[in-house]
Design an enzyme around this catalytic site. Structure first.
Site, PDB file in Angstrom:
ATOM      1  N   ALA A   1       0.853  -1.141  -0.038  1.00 35.01           N
ATOM      2  CA  ALA A   1      -0.010   0.108  -0.062  1.00 35.01           C
ATOM      3  C   ALA A   1       0.878   1.128  -0.049  1.00 35.01           C
ATOM      4  O   ALA A   1       1.985   1.105   0.479  1.00 35.01           O
ATOM      5  CB  ALA A   1      -1.047   0.031   1.415  1.00 35.01           C
TER       6      ALA A   1
ATOM      7  N   GLY B   1       0.612  -5.291   0.806  1.00 37.40           N
ATOM      8  CA  GLY B   1      -0.380  -5.136  -0.101  1.00 37.40           C
ATOM      9  C   GLY B   1      -0.014  -5.783  -1.651  1.00 37.40           C
ATOM     10  O   GLY B   1      -0.817  -6.185  -2.288  1.00 37.40           O
TER      11      GLY B   1
ATOM     12  N   GLU C   1      -0.507  -8.856  -1.193  1.00 36.72           N
ATOM     13  CA  GLU C   1      -1.960  -9.633  -1.325  1.00 36.72           C
ATOM     14  C   GLU C   1      -2.481  -9.433  -2.588  1.00 36.72           C
ATOM     15  O   GLU C   1      -3.341  -9.984  -3.026  1.00 36.72           O
ATOM     16  CB  GLU C   1      -2.675  -8.424  -0.379  1.00 36.72           C
ATOM     17  CG  GLU C   1      -2.211  -8.729   1.055  1.00 36.72           C
ATOM     18  CD  GLU C   1      -2.594  -7.773   2.188  1.00 36.72           C
ATOM     19  OE1 GLU C   1      -2.220  -6.596   1.962  1.00 36.72           O
ATOM     20  OE2 GLU C   1      -3.497  -8.081   2.968  1.00 36.72           O
TER      21      GLU C   1
ATOM     22  N   GLU D   1       3.440  -5.711   7.243  1.00 37.08           N
ATOM     23  CA  GLU D   1       2.625  -4.550   7.886  1.00 37.08           C
ATOM     24  C   GLU D   1       3.004  -4.634   9.572  1.00 37.08           C
ATOM     25  O   GLU D   1       2.981  -3.589   9.880  1.00 37.08           O
ATOM     26  CB  GLU D   1       1.282  -4.892   7.623  1.00 37.08           C
ATOM     27  CG  GLU D   1       0.812  -4.769   6.085  1.00 37.08           C
ATOM     28  CD  GLU D   1       1.118  -6.115   5.289  1.00 37.08           C
ATOM     29  OE1 GLU D   1       1.987  -6.921   5.530  1.00 37.08           O
ATOM     30  OE2 GLU D   1       0.331  -5.824   4.303  1.00 37.08           O
TER      31      GLU D   1
HETATM   32  N1  3HC Z   1       4.677   3.458   0.264  1.00 32.52           N
HETATM   33  C1  3HC Z   1       5.024   4.741  -0.058  1.00 32.52           C
HETATM   34  N2  3HC Z   1       6.546   4.808  -0.192  1.00 32.52           N
HETATM   35  C2  3HC Z   1       7.201   3.876  -0.095  1.00 32.52           C
HETATM   36  C3  3HC Z   1       6.773   2.644   0.030  1.00 32.52           C
HETATM   37  C4  3HC Z   1       5.182   2.497   0.513  1.00 32.52           C
HETATM   38  N3  3HC Z   1       4.821   1.196   0.554  1.00 32.52           N
HETATM   39  N4  3HC Z   1       7.854   1.714   0.080  1.00 32.52           N
HETATM   40  C5  3HC Z   1       8.732   2.592  -0.289  1.00 32.52           C
HETATM   41  N5  3HC Z   1       8.516   4.019  -0.401  1.00 32.52           N
HETATM   42  C6  3HC Z   1       9.612   5.033  -0.625  1.00 32.52           C
HETATM   43  C7  3HC Z   1      10.503   5.221   0.563  1.00 32.52           C
HETATM   44  O1  3HC Z   1       9.942   6.113   1.469  1.00 32.52           O
HETATM   45  C8  3HC Z   1      11.730   5.911  -0.244  1.00 32.52           C
HETATM   46  O2  3HC Z   1      11.247   7.100  -0.756  1.00 32.52           O
HETATM   47  P1  3HC Z   1      12.225   8.348  -0.737  1.00 32.52           P
HETATM   48  O3  3HC Z   1      13.326   7.963  -1.917  1.00 32.52           O
HETATM   49  O4  3HC Z   1      11.739   9.456  -0.957  1.00 32.52           O
HETATM   50  O5  3HC Z   1      13.001   8.250   0.429  1.00 32.52           O
HETATM   51  C9  3HC Z   1      11.420   5.216  -1.823  1.00 32.52           C
HETATM   52  O6  3HC Z   1      10.236   4.591  -1.789  1.00 32.52           O
HETATM   53  C10 3HC Z   1      12.385   4.020  -2.015  1.00 32.52           C
HETATM   54  O7  3HC Z   1      12.489   3.154  -0.846  1.00 32.52           O
HETATM   55  P2  3HC Z   1      13.683   2.542   0.018  1.00 32.52           P
HETATM   56  O8  3HC Z   1      14.837   3.685   0.340  1.00 32.52           O
HETATM   57  O9  3HC Z   1      13.153   1.744   0.981  1.00 32.52           O
HETATM   58  O10 3HC Z   1      14.300   1.538  -1.267  1.00 32.52           O
HETATM   59  P3  3HC Z   1      14.973   0.307  -1.220  1.00 32.52           P
HETATM   60  O11 3HC Z   1      15.195  -0.146  -2.430  1.00 32.52           O
HETATM   61  O12 3HC Z   1      16.002   0.245  -0.204  1.00 32.52           O
HETATM   62  O13 3HC Z   1      13.781  -0.937  -0.735  1.00 32.52           O
HETATM   63  C11 3HC Z   1      11.654  -1.924  -0.335  1.00 32.52           C
HETATM   64  C12 3HC Z   1      12.797  -1.117  -1.362  1.00 32.52           C
HETATM   65  C13 3HC Z   1      12.195  -3.200   0.130  1.00 32.52           C
HETATM   66  C14 3HC Z   1      10.469  -2.113  -1.122  1.00 32.52           C
HETATM   67  C15 3HC Z   1      11.376  -0.885   0.631  1.00 32.52           C
HETATM   68  O14 3HC Z   1      11.249   0.315   0.367  1.00 32.52           O
HETATM   69  C16 3HC Z   1      10.265  -1.518   1.617  1.00 32.52           C
HETATM   70  O15 3HC Z   1      10.226  -2.381   2.481  1.00 32.52           O
HETATM   71  N6  3HC Z   1       9.193  -0.802   1.616  1.00 32.52           N
HETATM   72  C17 3HC Z   1       7.823  -0.965   2.698  1.00 32.52           C
HETATM   73  C18 3HC Z   1       7.115  -2.034   2.126  1.00 32.52           C
HETATM   74  C19 3HC Z   1       6.099  -2.271   3.332  1.00 32.52           C
HETATM   75  O16 3HC Z   1       6.042  -2.003   4.496  1.00 32.52           O
HETATM   76  N7  3HC Z   1       4.868  -2.597   2.678  1.00 32.52           N
HETATM   77  C20 3HC Z   1       3.728  -2.754   3.303  1.00 32.52           C
HETATM   78  C21 3HC Z   1       2.951  -1.483   3.541  1.00 32.52           C
HETATM   79  S1  3HC Z   1       1.575  -1.485   4.162  1.00 32.52           S
HETATM   80  C22 3HC Z   1       0.471  -2.497   3.452  1.00 32.52           C
HETATM   81  O17 3HC Z   1       0.999  -3.018   2.467  1.00 32.52           O
HETATM   82  C23 3HC Z   1      -0.981  -2.500   4.048  1.00 32.52           C
HETATM   83  C24 3HC Z   1      -1.943  -3.500   3.208  1.00 32.52           C
HETATM   84  O18 3HC Z   1      -1.820  -4.703   3.910  1.00 32.52           O
HETATM   85  C25 3HC Z   1      -3.278  -2.887   3.085  1.00 32.52           C
END
Ligand code: 3HC
Ligand code: NAI
Length: 706
Positions: A69, A108, A111, A131
Site C-alpha cells: 500500500a 499489499g 496481497e 505490515e
Molecule cells: N509506500 C510509499 N512509499 C514507499 C513505500 C510504500 N509502500 N515503500 C517505499 N517507499 C518509498 C520510500 O519512502 C523511499 O522514498 P524516498 O526515496 O523519498 O526516501 C523510496 O520509496 C525507496 O524506498 P527505499 O529507500 O526503502 O528503497 P529500497 O530499494 O532500499 O527498498 C523496499 C525497497 C524493500 C520495497 C522498501 O522500500 C520497503 O520495505 N518498503 C515498504 C514495504 C512495506 O512495508 N509494505 C507494506 C505496506 S502496508 C500495506 O501494504 C497495507 C496493506 O496490507 C493494506
C-alpha cells in the site's frame, strides 16, 4: 508517495494474443496509490468483458513488483477503490490471472499476488507481509488468503515477523507456484500464462482453497502457540490482532473473515502505534539525506585505520571488517595491541561457536585485519577512526600523528562522546578533513551512527561519513558539535530529571520499572550498571568546573562510584549481580545512601505515581530535544527521534520522543514543564521552540518537512 512525473500511465495494458499484460508503473517502488488502484480496477473491469482475453498477467515496472500500500496515504481521507476491493475483483475475475513477481512483493503487493490465481517469480524476488513493522496487519485479504494457501503456522510466522522470504522459500511454502528462469519477468509471466492455458489449468481462487486448513487441530495448535508468543511481547497492538485474523480464517467463511480483517485493520490504522511506526519508516529514510549528501560526492573508502583497540575500537573494527573493508588497528604498545586484536578475534570466535561463521570464513575476514604500534602503517588509509581514551590531550596527540602520516585527502574521524571536535580539528593543519563518527556500544551491533559535523569540515567528508554508514548498514544521523551531540546531550537531561525524582522520594527501581513499562528495554539505572557507572562519573567530574553553581546537583550516583560500585563489572551498582549474572536484584545498600543524600539536601521524601514519573521523564527529554533542534544540533525533530530510538532504546512503536510529544499534544507537555518549573525554574525552563510551537498551534512534525 508523490505522483510519478514521467508520462506513462500508472497501469498499462498490452495484448499478446489471448493474454493481456497489465503493468504497474509507479516509481520508485510501485506502491498501490489511488491512481494504481483505480487503474487496476478499470483494467480488470474492461478485460473481464473482453472475450478475446483468456489470461491476464500482472507485473511491475522498474525494480519491484509492488512494495505494498502507499504508506503516505495512511491517516489521509480514504480514496476509492479500497485495496481489498481491488484484490477481490482480481480474484473474482473469470479469466486466468497470473502475478509475475520480481524485486519485492510486500504487504499489499503480495496481497495482490495472492488474489491472482497463479504466481510466478524470478529467483531473486522477495515476498513478505511486513505490515506488523508499521503497526498494521495485512488488510487486503492477506490474513485470510495466506493461511488458506500455506497454513496457519507459516502464515503467522510471515505476518508476525514481517520478514522477507526468498522466492525459493516461497515456492517451498506454496506461496508461489513457479520460479522463472530468466529475469525478464513480463516475458516469463506471459510464457507461464501460455503454458497454463495450454494445460487447461483451472481458475484457482485462493479464497476457495481448503487443503492447507484441513487439519483443524494442527491449525489451532499453531494459532495458540502464536498467541502465547505474542503475549510475551507486551505493549504492541497489532500482533494479537494478526492472530485474531488467522483465527477468523480458520473459523469463519471467507467473506466473514475478510470483514473481521477489515475491522481489525481499521483499529490498527487508527492506533498511535501505527502513527509512530510509519513516522519512523520515513524518518529512517530521511536521515540518510543531508545537505552534504545532496551537494557532494563521498571520498573513496577501502582502507580504514582504527586507533585504539578497547571496547569501542574493537567493535568498530568488527563493524568495518563485516562490511568487507581492510582495517589496520593502532595501539599504544604490543600488549595493548594484542588485547585489541584478541577482542576482535573473540567476536568471530563467538560467531563460529554459534554456527554463524565457518573457521575458513573467519580466517578470510581476519586476512583483512592488520595491527601495528606505528602510525606509519596508516600512510595509505582512506579513513582513520580514533577511539582512544576520552581525554582531549591524548586525542590531540593522536591527531598530530595522523596529520603527520596520513595522505592528503584522508578522512580523520573521532569517536569522542563529548569532547569539542572543533578544538580537535583546529589543532591540526587540515581541519577540513576532520569529522565526528560517534558509534554506540557494542559498535558492531548498535545501528546508530551520529555523524558529527564540525565547523570547518568539507562537505565531501561529511558525505563520506554517510557513505560509510550505508556500507556498515548503520542508521546515520547528522549532528552538530556540542557537549554530547544529540543523544548524550538529551540523555544527560532526562537522567538528571530521574535523579531529581530519586532524591525527592522515588526509588531508582521504581524509576527503572516505569521506564520499562513505557517500553524501553531497561531503565536509566540498569543502563548505567550495564555501561559502567565510572563512565558517567568521569563525565560529571569533567563537567564539574563548568556546572552552574545554582543548578541542583544530586550526589547519590557519585557516592556509589566512590565505593567502586560501577555496576555489572564490579558485581554491584544500583543492583547486585551474583557472580557471572547479568540480571541484578535491587541493591539494599543503595537505600541508606539515598536517605543520607536526602537528609543532607533537606528533602522530605514524597511518593510519586508512575504517571508523574513518566511525565517528568518524557517532558525533560522532549524539552531538551526541542533545544537541540532549535540550535541546529539536529537538523529536524525526526533526527532526534531516530537517534533516541536507535541509540537509547526509546520504544519504536511510540515513534521517538518528538513524535510521541506530538501525539500527546505539545500544549500538555508545555503545561507539565511550566508546572514542574514552579519547584525548579532553572532546570525546567521551557525551550523557546516548544513555547513558540504551542503559541502557533503547530507540532514538531511541522518542522520535519521542507
Ligand atoms: N509506500 C510509499 N512509499 C514507499 C513505500 C510504500 N509502500 N515503500 C517505499 N517507499 C518509498 C520510500 O519512502 C523511499 O522514498 P524516498 O526515496 O523519498 O526516501 C523510496 O520509496 C525507496 O524506498 P527505499 O529507500 O526503502 O528503497 P529500497 O530499494 O532500499 O527498498 C523496499 C525497497 C524493500 C520495497 C522498501 O522500500 C520497503 O520495505 N518498503 C515498504 C514495504 C512495506 O512495508 N509494505 C507494506 C505496506 S502496508 C500495506 O501494504 C497495507 C496493506 O496490507 C493494506
Ligand atoms: P577503552 O578504554 O575501552 O579503550 C581505549 C583504548 O585506547 C585502549 O585500548 C588504549 O590502550 C587505547 N589508547 C589510548 N591511548 C592511545 C594512543 N595514544 N594510541 C593508541 N591507542 C591508545 O575506551 P572506549 O570505551 O573504547 O572509548 C574510546 C572512545 O570512544 C572514547 O572517546 C569514548 O568516549 C568513546 N565512546 C565510548 C563509548 C562506550 O560506550 N564505551 C560509546 C561511544 C563512544
Amino acid at each position: 508517495m508523490p505522483a510519478h512525473t514521467d508520462s506513462l500511465p500508472a497501469v498499462r495494458v498490452q495484448r499478446d494474443g489471448a493474454i493481456a499484460l497489465v503493468t504497474l508503473h509507479n516509481p520508485p517502488v510501485n506502491a498501490l496509490s489511488t491512481a494504481v488502484r483505480q487503474g487496476l480496477q478499470q483494467a480488470f473491469a474492461e478485460l473481464s468483458h473482453d472475450a478475446d482475453v483468456h489470461a491476464i498477467v500482472i507485473a511491475g515496472s522498474g525494480a519491484n513488483f509492488i512494495a505494498g500500500a502507499d504508506i503516505r496515504e495512511f491517516g489521509q481521507p480514504p480514496q476509492a477503490p479500497a485495496l481489498p476491493e481491488v484484490c477481490n475483483q482480481i480474484e473474482a475475475c473469470d479469466k486466468l490471472v497470473i502475478a509475475a513477481i520480481h524485486g519485492a512483493a510486500l504487504g499489499g503487493g503480495l496481497e495482490i499476488a495472492l488474489s491472482a490465481h497463479y504466481r510466478v517469480a524470478v529467483d531473486t524476488a522477495k515476498v513478505g507481509l511486513p505490515e506488523v513493522a508499521l503497526g498494521l496487519l495485512p488488510g487486503a485479504g492477506g490474513t485470510q488468503r495466506a493461511p488458506r494457501l500455506i497454513g496457519a503456522a507459516a502464515a503467522l510466522d510471515l505476518m508476525l515477523s514481517g520478514r522477507h522470504a526468498s522466492a525459493k522459500e516461497a515456492l517451498r511454502l506454496g506461496l508461489i507456484d513457479h520460479i522463472a528462469t530468466s529475469n525478464d519477468i513480463a516475458a516469463e509471466g506471459v510464457a507461464y500464462a501460455r503454458s497454463l492455458l495450454a494445460d487447461g489449468a483451472p481458475i484457482r481462487r485462493t479464497g476457495e482453497q481448503t487443503a492447507a486448513l484441513a487439519d483443524r487441530a494442527a491449525q489451532q495448535a499453531a494459532i495458540d502457540a502464536a498467541r502465547a508468543e505474542v503475549a510475551k511481547k507486551k505493549g504492541l497492538f497489532s500482533p494479537s490482532k494478526i492472530v485474531d485474523c488467522v483465527q477468523a480464517a480458520l473459523d469463519q467463511p471467507f467473506a466473514d473473515g475478510l470483514a473481521t480483517e477489515r475491522d481489525l485493520f481499521t483499529q490498527c490504522l487508527h492506533s498511535p502505534q501505527r502513527a509512530g511506526l510509519v513516522h519512523l519508516f520515513f524518518a529512517e529514510r530521511e536521515v540518510t539525506k543531508s545537505p552534504e549528501t545532496q551537494s557532494a560526492q563521498p571520498r573513496p573508502l577501502q582502507k580504514v585505520g582504527v586507533i585504539g583497540g578497547g571496547t569501542m575500537g574493537a567493535g568498530i573494527a568488527v563493524s568495518l571488517l563485516d562490511a568487507g573493508l581492510n582495517v589496520t588497528m593502532i595501539e599504544r604498545d604490543d600488549a595493548a595491541l594484542a588485547l585489541g586484536q584478541s577482542r576482535v578475534a573473540k567476536v568471530y570466535d563467538g560467531a563460529v561457536a554459534k554456527g554463524r561463521l565457518t573457521e575458513e570464513g573467519k580466517a578470510a575476514i581476519l586476512t583483512r585485519f592488520q595491527g601495528s604500534t606505528h602510525y606509519d602503517a596508516l600512510a595509505d588509509a582512506d579513513l582513520v577512526i580514533e577511539a582512544v581514551f576520552e581525554d582531549m590531550a591524548v586525542k590531540k596527540a593522536v591527531f598530530a600523528e595522523l596529520d603527520r602520516v596520513c595522505r592528503p585527502g584522508a578522512v580523520l574521524a573521532t569517536n569522542t562522546s563529548y569532547l569539542d571536535i572543533n578544538e580537535i580539528a583546529g589543532s591540526i593543519s587540515r581541519p577540513q578533513d576532520v569529522l565526528g563518527l560517534h558509534f554506540f556500544s557494542p559498535a558492531n551491533i548498535m545501528k546508530l551512527l551520529e555523524i558529527v559535523v564540525p565547523a570547518k569540515v568539507s562537505a565531501d567528508v561529511v558525505a563520506t561519513g554517510f557513505a560509510l554508514a550505508k556500507k556498515l548498514k548503520k542508521v546515520p544521523v547528522r549532528a552538530g558539535v556540542c557537549d554530547g551531540f544529540i543523544g548524550n546531550r538529551i540523555l544527560a537531561v532526562y537522567r538528571t530529571a530521574a535523579d531529581h525524582m530519586m532524591e525527592d522520594g522515588a526509588s531508582p527501581f521504581e524509576i527503572d520499572a516505569m521506564v520499562r513499562a513505557f517500553g524501553y528495554p531497561m531503565g536509566p539505572y540498569e543502563m548505567s550498571d550495564l555501561a559502567g557507572g565510572d563512565i558517567g562519573w568521569a563525565t560529571r567530574k569533567r563537567r564539574a568546573a563548568t556546572r552552574d553553581p545554582k543548578a541542583r546537583y544530586v550526589h547519590i550516583a557519585d557516592r556509589l562510584c566512590e565505593r567502586g560500585w560501577f555496576g555489572q563489572k564490579t558485581g554491584q551498582g544500583w543492583y547486585v549481580y551474583e557472580a557471572g549474572s547479568r540480571s541484578g536484584k535491587p541493591n539494599p545498600a543503595v537505600e541508606p545512601l539515598i536517605a543520607e543524600a536526602r537528609a543532607k539536601a533537606g528533602v522530605t521524601p514524597r511518593p510519586f505515581t508512575r504517571e508523574e514519573l513518566e511525565r517528568r521523564y518524557v517532558a525533560a527529554m522532549v524539552n531538551e530535544g526541542a533545544r537541540v533542534v532549535e540550535e541546529g544540533i539536529a537538523l529536524r525533530p525526526l533526527d532526534v527521534d531516530v537517534t533516541l530510538v536507535h541509540g537509547y532504546g526509546f520504544p519504536r512503536h511510540k515513534g521517538g520522543p518528538m513524535k510521541y510529544a506530538d501525539l500527546v499534544g505539545l500544549p500538555q507537555i508545555l503545561a507539565d514543564i511550566q508546572s514542574f518549573a514552579k519547584e525548579d525554574p532553572l532546570f525546567w525552563q521551557p525551550a523557546p521552540l516548544l513555547v513558540r510551537l504551542v503559541q502557533e498551534g503547530k507540532n514538531f512534525d511541522s518542522l520535519n518537512h521542507g
